[in-house]
Scaffold this motif. Structure first.
Motif, PDB file in Angstrom:
ATOM      1  N   SER A 118      38.726  72.807 -15.863  1.00 29.63           N
ATOM      2  CA  SER A 118      38.791  72.371 -17.248  1.00 29.63           C
ATOM      3  C   SER A 118      37.374  72.270 -17.780  1.00 29.63           C
ATOM      4  O   SER A 118      36.433  72.036 -17.029  1.00 29.63           O
ATOM      5  CB  SER A 118      39.447  70.986 -17.344  1.00 29.63           C
ATOM      6  N   TYR A 139      50.214  66.187 -21.536  1.00 37.74           N
ATOM      7  CA  TYR A 139      49.579  67.490 -21.707  1.00 37.74           C
ATOM      8  C   TYR A 139      48.650  67.819 -20.549  1.00 37.74           C
ATOM      9  O   TYR A 139      47.797  67.008 -20.175  1.00 37.74           O
ATOM     10  CB  TYR A 139      48.783  67.519 -23.016  1.00 37.74           C
ATOM     11  N   THR A 164      50.197  75.513 -19.469  1.00 35.98           N
ATOM     12  CA  THR A 164      49.537  74.687 -20.476  1.00 35.98           C
ATOM     13  C   THR A 164      49.946  75.102 -21.889  1.00 35.98           C
ATOM     14  O   THR A 164      49.263  74.773 -22.867  1.00 35.98           O
ATOM     15  CB  THR A 164      48.009  74.770 -20.346  1.00 35.98           C
ATOM     16  N   THR A 206      50.199  72.347 -24.483  1.00 38.31           N
ATOM     17  CA  THR A 206      48.897  71.856 -24.937  1.00 38.31           C
ATOM     18  C   THR A 206      48.358  72.727 -26.059  1.00 38.31           C
ATOM     19  O   THR A 206      47.861  72.226 -27.074  1.00 38.31           O
ATOM     20  CB  THR A 206      47.904  71.844 -23.765  1.00 38.31           C
TER      21      THR A 206
END
Length: 358
Positions: free
Chosen positions: A255, A278, A324, A327
């Motif tokens: 990330s 998320y 994801t 998100t």
């Protein structure tokens, strides 16, 4: 005019500093919780441009009942980023489990004092999500949970596994409070790959490293040896520590701390984020990919610092899938490209190295 007042807990940490700065940049006022007044003064001294919209509150020990009672007064939003982050081969309950769980309990209980709170965002971790018993090619989603129980974690002999359990148990405490107490505020969870401030012996253990939240560390740095483990792992590629080879990673994802921080802001702003979880995972990678990027950006490091890169390994990724899409859809996050994350982080650290050498 401020968009509202945000309490950011543990504001001096790697993620929390970026979260606070992003809220400030987006037009909010920030109150940061710190463990001492000196820490608060140090933080604002780093960012004097935000002095008018930043204040700090001392929370010396978030595990004590009522620890956040003063901190929540007058705030509209909360980003609960603080988490126990320093440990070694100590007491699993005292050092890791209880601080994480009780700190969360004290934070959510304190919200009863301030009725104007609209949103609380809890910073969790992919460590709270991943069930290591599932097959390697499993698609990991926001509905998954690390299944380790408190009793199992209490008796674990590997601190890394205890930490993973603590993140899940603390997050479950957050959701259980919402379910039982029905607060007037809505909750959201942001789960990046995790960050540890310091893990005694982490680089010497016969275990893969769990390292994957990168980005320039904007918090106060007095020594590069004291970097949080994720960023230190990247720095050790560039500073010669891993000249003879980079330790393996457990999960090949990462990330960018800036994406993580923006996700916190979007979680308080968007209705779709109410009571949602998320995952903020931008890229798949392996260590050779990072080394290759660093080498292209800083060829001067190749001869005496960077480890040799195997071109075959650059193209080999461990099968690992994280969904994801929610998100990106709900929060509108456009992930920072891997190369930018790596270059920005190393560029920043090389500059810090120069400053510390003066």
């Amino acid at each position: 005019m401020s968009k509202g007042n945000v309490l950011v807990t543990g504001v001096t940490g790697f993620i929390a500093t970026q979260v606070a700065l992003t809220f400030l940049d987006e037009g909010y006022s920030v109150r940061g919780s710190v463990r001492s007044a000196d820490k608060g003064a140090e933080w604002i001294a780093l960012f004097p441009q935000h002095k008018a919209k930043f204040e700090y509150v001392v929370v010396a020990d978030m595990t004590l009942a009522g620890a956040f009672n003063d901190a929540v007064k007058g705030v509209d939003y909360i980003a609960h980023v603080a988490s126990p982050a320093f440990w070694g081969q100590g007491d699993n309950e005292k050092d890791i489990l209880l601080p994480a769980i009780n700190g969360t309990k004290n934070l959510v209980e304190a919200t009863k004092i301030e009725p104007k709170i609209k949103r609380v965002v809890f910073t969790s971790s992919l460590a709270a999500v991943i069930n290591p018993a599932l097959p390697a090619d499993t698609l990991h989603t926001p509905d998954e949970w690390n299944p380790m129980t408190y009793e199992e974690a209490k008796n674990q002999t590997t601190p890394m596994f205890v930490y993973r359990a603590s993140k899940a148990l603390a997050e479950k405490t957050f959701w259980e409070y919402i379910e039982k107490e029905k607060p007037t505020w809505a909750g959201s969870v942001i789960a990046p790959w995790y960050v540890k401030q310091f893990f005694v012996g982490a680089l010497d253990m016969d275990l893969p490293m769990d390292s994957g939240c990168f980005g320039p560390p904007l918090q106060k740095i007095t020594s590069l040896a004291g970097l949080n483990v994720s960023v230190k792992y990247l720095w050790n590629m560039a500073d010669g520590t891993f000249k003879n080879g980079v330790p393996a990673i457990g999960f090949p994802v990462c990330s960018d701390v800036r994406d993580v921080a923006l996700a916190h802001v979007r979680a308080v702003e968007r209705d779709a984020a109410k009571n949602q979880r998320y995952l903020v995972i931008a890229n798949h990678y392996n260590p050779d990919m990072a080394v290759e990027v660093i080498g292209r950006a800083h060829p001067e490091l190749k001869d005496n610092r960077l480890p040799p890169v195997d071109p075959v390994k650059i193209k080999q990724l461990i099968p690992f899938n994280v969904d994801t899409s929610k998100t990106q859809k709900d929060l509108g996050i456009v992930y920072t490209p891997f190369e930018k994350t790596i270059v920005d982080t190393v560029d920043y650290l090389l500059e810090v190295e120069k400053q510390l050498a003066k």
